[in-house]
Design an enzyme around this catalytic site. Structure first.
Site: not given
Lengths: 546, 546
Positions: A133, A208, A230-232
């Protein structure tokens, strides 16, 4: 003065220039925009040889590593195959940011030479091309995280993760897209543009870490690394139909990664792998921990890979499995229930119990308080230099900045929530046949499948495990199929939010959208959750094969 | 309305009533106030039998546990011996707060019955009486942490630590004194009064776990538990001449302990054992982790005791040892240098290198920013109900409350400091003969030895390891001896603070004050630092014996 538009245009031109012309498909040969999957387009597009197709479609990372270690494939040829497939993937879904093909070719050649001269692999990931990323730094390129103002400040050194991966023999060759601020579960920014979902390009890939989700799904990379606050990691894994792992905080080294909201430590962001195979997550975990990352990252606890715990979990005869069908606030789109039932039906004699949703609204408030305590100052400072526009994101902008004492009270509430959730988990002992609490919890991967870009977000299904900090494996299960899912019709809405999200559900439009589940374990027991996931995956995939 | 004075008086009367009259020494038989040690007074005071003296003077916790497990001593008799000695200790130094003699007698009798009927110990701490700092909850008594307003709110359940200890077979029998707010390194409050140093009762015992330090030193308890957010286990251990362990954050379960500044997570408070033997720290660590405290405390990482790491450290042939002689801001009182030299002289062929002090002033600012971010609101709220006076403490009262964004920036600075310190530690590889970094670091236990109560505090020597979160073993080495230390004379002051603290140094007045060292290891490697400490202690104690 340079405008943000000029900077962005120049960056995109640089990216374009680094993609070899020979690896591009002519515009008129590209598949038309629409709901069709483009996952397999690269196979027949003419850019890849038959052997390169074979290499890039070796989904099982353990197998690929074994072939690299034995010399069956060279690092150089494996890299070039993935470079080609990545270039094709990029034309189709726009997952890339920074390009390191030249560096990677050099590293791969060194690895081949090393194996040839010493007879030994450099490390457990010898020769494996990897994507990361855009938060991770690779010396020489930018790490903009979607902020145009961060452009043209090339990294002087590698993030600890990148260094660790290279020491383990991996070959980082490309960086991937994310939303500006990172605080969103779509993947779009004014610098690199929008990444779409390769299973259905009218949809977003989640975020993300959406560049990773899309690229890994398209077999442009066998193993990628995202981050998750948060879940990315899990959202793009679920929405792109790949495996993903969210470990407990700091288990893998985040040091030297660029981030938003630095200093927000209430809910730490973590990094985790995405792969088309569960073995990708396990090989990543073993390899990273084998490099003793705690010697470089002061936040990483000195916890070697626990072989005993992994072996115990993958061979444990009788599992206690909890299932949280919905979170009590927004029921998931219909195919999630279908996916969970499909998995459960293959599991044999394990003990499956219902797991009650736990204070979802409070959990979302805790997340919000944590992320917005600065009243948005962090993000405002990031966009100020070029006065660049703020993309959709979850931030404190427009909210009152908390005071120091309020930050403490918010932390206190979060700590109490974690204790209450642990007690809630332990209380499942009253539901199981053998009186032990559940070993793992199965939860829908997300509230909805991939939807078109530009929507709001709801992160109840993933955010909870950031708040309690439990390790989670995402496992791909099925896809939206209008023939199967089209007839579902709900009217039993829990609340207006539930109804709003259900309003986006349309099996025809969301055709091919992947559907995954989360397999959740106890905090800091990554080995156990990977072992349990292996059992669940083996049973499920055997049933598909059978 | 009840005044704080009335509440405090009633609480002290309750405490007094729970101390058996038969275990009290007549006032005219007590030793006179003064600089003489009262550690051994209990031996001949007439309250303890010869066998009880033998029991309470079995300093080695492993030996005591073996005798309890074999039935050589019963749990009941061991408890009663320590109850007696604790009562005598209390008369001499005032270390106690809440008294659980009756509960403990019941628990000890159950343990004896269990061993008799099953032939098995309940757990690794079977029958061991233990003291805990007043922060820990034992159902039925208050946990006031020195706040009068917290009195008369008895705990409904045990802290996780207390539960874990009881499951391991320990017998918590008494709680110990601390300063109001806990944020101070002396031990005095308006509720329970002042605890003094049993080696020289004109001096304080350190703090905030000063009740533990004094009680354990007097052999009133074989093993106690304190907490440490700036040095609060290590300071009383050093100043009272006992062993102490500050583990990395959350390694041992803090859940359910009452605390100040709850929600301040930048520098977490940790709990750790104090004992007269190093084996006490090791037995505690093994026993607590064997109970899997992470199943009850959501903050405790799921890290079992690492036997391999412990064995490796205690048998490693060649150690690389760093020594930080002073912190660059306040030089320690002269006997600390003597103590370190004395230890080094016994160590044989290990490689010892100087370790440079690292940004002490910045570290103290980081601590201050963390503790004071609320502008003192937490402590103000605690003293408000009864309008009780605020004792000396380190708090944000009078300082400007930080904003949420400022809290993040302070966290960011702390995270960067931790990374820089880790790099600094790793850079010692350039100083050692074998090119490995140091395995352990030896540091003076504190800047000064015990001094009279009512002084300011300086926590540079301990606070650094809260900021970087490294595990530390305190090892007692020597005592202030006017014959040896009296001639030291310094004029090379680094700054006015250094001079101020040197002004308190007076070998005659501080006679008998213990002097200890800190043995520091890498973060989350409690097993390693305990193993290395064992090597260092064995060499040192063999030299004393020889």
């Amino acid at each position: 003065m340079t405008t943000w538009q000029q900077v962005a245009e120049a960056k995109r031109a640089q990216r374009e220039a680094l993609l070899p012309a020979a690896y591009k498909v002519a515009a008129d040969k590209l598949p038309p925009a629409g709901t069709d999957s483009v996952i397999d387009f690269a196979r027949t597009c003419g850019v890849l040889s038959e052997r390169e197709v074979e290499i890039t479609e070796t989904d099982d990372v353990s197998v690929l590593l074994a072939r690299l270690a034995s010399g069956h494939y060279t690092a150089v040829e494996v890299l070039e195959a993935f470079i080609k497939r990545t270039c094709v993937a990029h034309q189709l879904a726009n997952p890339l940011t920074e390009i390191h093909f030249e560096d990677a070719r050099e590293w791969a050649a060194e690895l081949d030479a090393e194996l040839k001269s010493t007879g030994k692999v450099r490390g457990p990931l010898h020769g494996l091309p990897m994507s990361v990323k855009d938060q991770f730094q690779i010396a020489g390129s930018d790490a903009t995280i979607g902020y145009i103002s961060y452009a043209n400040k090339p990294s002087k050194s590698d993030s600890v993760l990148v260094d660790v991966l290279k020491r383990a023999g991996a070959v980082p060759f490309v960086k991937t897209n994310l939303p500006q601020t990172i605080m969103y579960s779509e993947t779009s920014n004014m610098l690199w543009g929008t990444t779409v979902n390769p299973h259905n390009r009218t949809l977003h890939p989640g975020g993300s870490s959406g560049g990773e989700g899309a690229l890994v799904a398209m077999k442009g990379s066998p193993l990628g690394v995202g981050t998750d606050v948060g879940g990315s990691v899990r959202i793009p894994a679920t929405l792109c139909g790949v495996f993903g792992l969210r470990p407990s905080s700091h288990r893998y080294p985040y040091e030297g990664a660029i981030n938003s909201l630095v200093g927000q430590i209430t809910i730490p962001s973590v990094l985790g792998p995405l792969s088309r195979s569960l073995s990708g997550l396990t090989e990543f975990s073993k390899a990273v921990l084998a490099q003793q990352p705690w010697l470089q990252d002061p936040q990483t606890p000195s916890m070697p890979w626990n072989t005993e715990r992994f072996e115990h979990a993958r061979t444990q005869k009788k599992l206690n499995i909890g299932v949280m069908w919905h979170d009590g606030v927004v029921k998931p789109s219909p195919p999630y229930e279908r996916a969970i039932k499909q998995v459960l039906s293959t599991l044999g004699s394990h003990d499956v119990v219902d797991f009650e949703a736990f204070r979802t609204i409070e959990m979302l408030e805790i997340l919000g308080d944590a992320f917005c305590a600065d009243g948005g100052k962090d993000i405002e400072a990031a966009i100020a230099p070029l006065n660049e526009p703020l993309g959709p994101c979850f931030s404190g902008i427009g909210k009152r900045e908390a005071t120091g004492y309020e930050v403490w009270q918010a932390n206190k509430r979060k700590l109490a929530f974690q204790k209450a959730y642990l007690d809630h988990w332990n209380a499942t002992a009253q539901q199981t046949k053998d009186g032990r609490p559940i070993d793992v919890l199965i939860v829908p991967g997300f509230a909805y499948t991939a939807v078109p870009p530009g929507n709001e977000i709801y992160i109840g299904y993933t955010g909870i495990f950031n708040v309690v900090d439990y390790p989670v494996v995402v496992m791909p299960v099925t896809k939206v199929d209008p023939k199967v899912d089209g007839s579902a019709e709900r009217t039993d809405f829990l609340n207006p939010d539930d109804e709003k999200w259900y309003g986006l559900w349309d099996a025809e439009k969301l055709v091919n959208a992947p559907v995954g589940i989360q397999i959740v374990g106890r905090r800091y027991e990554e080995e156990a959750v990977l072992g349990y996931a292996e059992q669940i995956w083996n049973a499920f995939s055997a049933s598909k094969a059978g």
